[in-house]
Design an enzyme around this catalytic site. Sequence first.
Site, PDB file in Angstrom:
ATOM      1  N   GLU A 139       0.871  -1.188   0.000  1.00 14.34           N
ATOM      2  CA  GLU A 139       0.000   0.000   0.000  1.00 14.34           C
ATOM      3  C   GLU A 139       0.898   1.226   0.000  1.00 14.34           C
ATOM      4  O   GLU A 139       2.131   1.116   0.055  1.00 14.34           O
ATOM      5  CB  GLU A 139      -0.919  -0.017   1.228  1.00 14.34           C
ATOM      6  CG  GLU A 139      -1.990  -1.090   1.152  1.00 14.34           C
ATOM      7  CD  GLU A 139      -2.935  -1.086   2.337  1.00 14.34           C
ATOM      8  OE1 GLU A 139      -3.761  -0.179   2.420  1.00 14.34           O
ATOM      9  OE2 GLU A 139      -2.827  -1.987   3.179  1.00 14.34           O
TER      10      GLU A 139
ATOM     11  N   HIS B  66      -8.674   9.183   3.515  1.00  9.88           N
ATOM     12  CA  HIS B  66      -8.322   8.110   2.578  1.00  9.88           C
ATOM     13  C   HIS B  66      -8.601   8.619   1.169  1.00  9.88           C
ATOM     14  O   HIS B  66      -9.676   9.174   0.915  1.00  9.88           O
ATOM     15  CB  HIS B  66      -9.143   6.859   2.860  1.00  9.88           C
ATOM     16  CG  HIS B  66      -8.596   5.629   2.211  1.00  9.88           C
ATOM     17  ND1 HIS B  66      -8.622   5.444   0.851  1.00  9.88           N
ATOM     18  CD2 HIS B  66      -7.983   4.538   2.724  1.00  9.88           C
ATOM     19  CE1 HIS B  66      -8.054   4.276   0.559  1.00  9.88           C
ATOM     20  NE2 HIS B  66      -7.660   3.710   1.677  1.00  9.88           N
TER      21      HIS B  66
ATOM     22  N   HIS C 218     -10.858   9.208   7.315  1.00  5.61           N
ATOM     23  CA  HIS C 218     -10.591   7.773   7.454  1.00  5.61           C
ATOM     24  C   HIS C 218      -9.990   7.383   8.801  1.00  5.61           C
ATOM     25  O   HIS C 218     -10.390   6.380   9.371  1.00  5.61           O
ATOM     26  CB  HIS C 218      -9.641   7.366   6.331  1.00  5.61           C
ATOM     27  CG  HIS C 218      -9.323   5.909   6.276  1.00  5.61           C
ATOM     28  ND1 HIS C 218     -10.293   4.945   6.100  1.00  5.61           N
ATOM     29  CD2 HIS C 218      -8.143   5.236   6.363  1.00  5.61           C
ATOM     30  CE1 HIS C 218      -9.719   3.738   6.073  1.00  5.61           C
ATOM     31  NE2 HIS C 218      -8.423   3.895   6.245  1.00  5.61           N
TER      32      HIS C 218
ATOM     33  N   ARG D  73      -0.285   8.401   9.364  1.00 10.85           N
ATOM     34  CA  ARG D  73      -0.155   6.958   9.562  1.00 10.85           C
ATOM     35  C   ARG D  73       0.208   6.239   8.263  1.00 10.85           C
ATOM     36  O   ARG D  73      -0.384   6.493   7.212  1.00 10.85           O
ATOM     37  CB  ARG D  73      -1.479   6.405  10.078  1.00 10.85           C
ATOM     38  CG  ARG D  73      -1.504   4.897  10.266  1.00 10.85           C
ATOM     39  CD  ARG D  73      -2.893   4.474  10.679  1.00 10.85           C
ATOM     40  NE  ARG D  73      -3.824   4.735   9.616  1.00 10.85           N
ATOM     41  CZ  ARG D  73      -4.377   3.802   8.843  1.00 10.85           C
ATOM     42  NH1 ARG D  73      -4.081   2.534   9.031  1.00 10.85           N
ATOM     43  NH2 ARG D  73      -5.228   4.126   7.905  1.00 10.85           N
TER      44      ARG D  73
HETATM   45  C1  SIN Z   1      -7.130   0.284   2.838  1.00 11.20           C
HETATM   46  O1  SIN Z   1      -7.404  -0.889   2.652  1.00 11.20           O
HETATM   47  O2  SIN Z   1      -6.896   1.084   1.935  1.00 11.20           O
HETATM   48  C2  SIN Z   1      -7.135   0.820   4.250  1.00 11.20           C
HETATM   49  C3  SIN Z   1      -5.976   0.325   4.973  1.00 11.20           C
HETATM   50  C4  SIN Z   1      -5.630   1.262   6.095  1.00 11.20           C
HETATM   51  O3  SIN Z   1      -6.252   2.302   6.246  1.00 11.20           O
HETATM   52  O4  SIN Z   1      -4.673   0.962   6.805  1.00 11.20           O
END
Ligand code: SIN
Length: 539
Positions: free
Chosen positions: A112, A235, A342, A377
């Site tokens: 990610e 997010h 988020h 974060r």
């Molecule tokens: C996501 O799946 O994009 C969220 C993961 C997160 O916020 O740590």
Amino acid sequence: MAVDCDFLVLGSGLAGLNAGLRLAEHGRVVVVTKRGLFETATNNAQGGIAAVTSDADSTEAHVNDTLTAGAGLCREDVVRSIIADGANAIERLVSLGVKFDQTAGEYDLTREGGHSARRILHAKDLTGRELMRALTYHAAAQSNLTLLTDHIAVDLVTSRRIGRGSDDRCLGAYVLDSQSGNVITFRSKATLVATGGAGKTYLYTSNPDVATGGGVAMAFRAGAAIANMEFFQFHPTCLFHPQAKSFLISESLRGEGAVLRRKDGSRLMRGVHPLGDLAPRDIVARAIDQDLKRTGDDFVLLDMTHRDPAFVATRFPNIHTACLALGIDMTKMPIPVVPAAHYACGGIRTDATGATNLAGLWAAGETACTGLHGANRLASNSLLEAAVISERAARSMVEFATGAEEPPPIPEWDPGNAADPDEMVVVSHNWDELRRAMWNYVGIVRSDKRLERAARRINALREEIHEYYWNFKLTHNLVELRNIATVAQLIIASASHRRESRGLHYNTSTPETSDAWCHDTVAHRGINGTIVLDDGSPA
Ligand code: SIN
């Protein structure tokens, strides 16, 4: 009604249930949760849990990625210790029966934003549901643990509040049974707040309805230190569709090759950051926000159509099915997305065991601020933090309870002259106005003028809510409204206090990052419930 227990746990996500299970090995535990057992942010978690489990990765790399995302505000000792405990946390979850996806006997690791390696363990795109399945199974079977659904904590009880001594200590909580309307007094030797996040403070959020910041608000009222509330993570990719409520499109889509495009098909993140579509979230969310404001468009597009449709449907069954139900076949067309509130990086300030500055009170999960996340974060570090800190908090609570004096008797909740609520429309109007003001004035990009405007609006609302709170019978909605108003005030006060931009806090009036502000923003309750800010050093 009064109930005694050894340990009181508020919240039933990963942090609450994992700590509850550990504590039940040592005493009687009550876990209180606001709605159903599965109505938690953990249950919604799609992406996964970040931990170093592969030889191709290293603790140092995970530490560096976390520190880089945190923009100078992480506590490095905490970052190192939590990441070092990652493999143990995964072992613990696996021992509870959690099944992470594997390929050829190895964990199937995804990526990610902000991660320099594939290190995120997942269960398809339903990681949180898998965690909840395993944890609730064990919690239901544990005879020392009582689970109370539809019960919402109203306030923590402290020795000072009930006039029992000047050395303050948390003694338990007043909890509203949402069905009967009765307030129950819980007396406990040690209390853990694990109530999750506060996304509902904003109009648009990826969070479940229960994310109303109750833990932070109650801890603040009880005298605990609250840190870094200005750092609210947005997010970049929530589904844009009139019928979609709070539906996240996981960042792991971008980890598996999806790219952000404008409506004209051009690549949005090209040239913005060396990591392109996998840049840290603050950068991506801000880039989208700027683009939407410049073009006047309502959404941008997340395009995964170049990947094999069978892979997309198997790897992301939850997102694929949810989009299909709304007429979006993500294997054939890009998904319309927008940023949404988020994750609260700030929260109840704790040490590396989850202990707060108030004796008898611990915090874990999103409601806590341990120093892991700093000003932003790193994706999927939150489940890791919840798993590690809940384990440590349980150990520390057991130690405390073993040596501590019996808590004194707590007076029953005084309902005063409460009449039945007859103006619920006022509550829902205030709720809507508050969330809209926060979205418009305290969102991804802030300015001094907008913050001042937000402060005026929220202060007026707070007064109205306060009056309403003491004049009418308590309801679930009223308790939540009071909490989000407190959280909104803490966010605005902290954001106004920080005279720079850093990580998730971007203020056009003070756009530069300044070394002078490389420290936490710490808020305490002052006289008459006012917010007092100081420039605290680590707890
Ligand atoms: C996501 O799946 O994009 C969220 C993961 C997160 O916020 O740590």
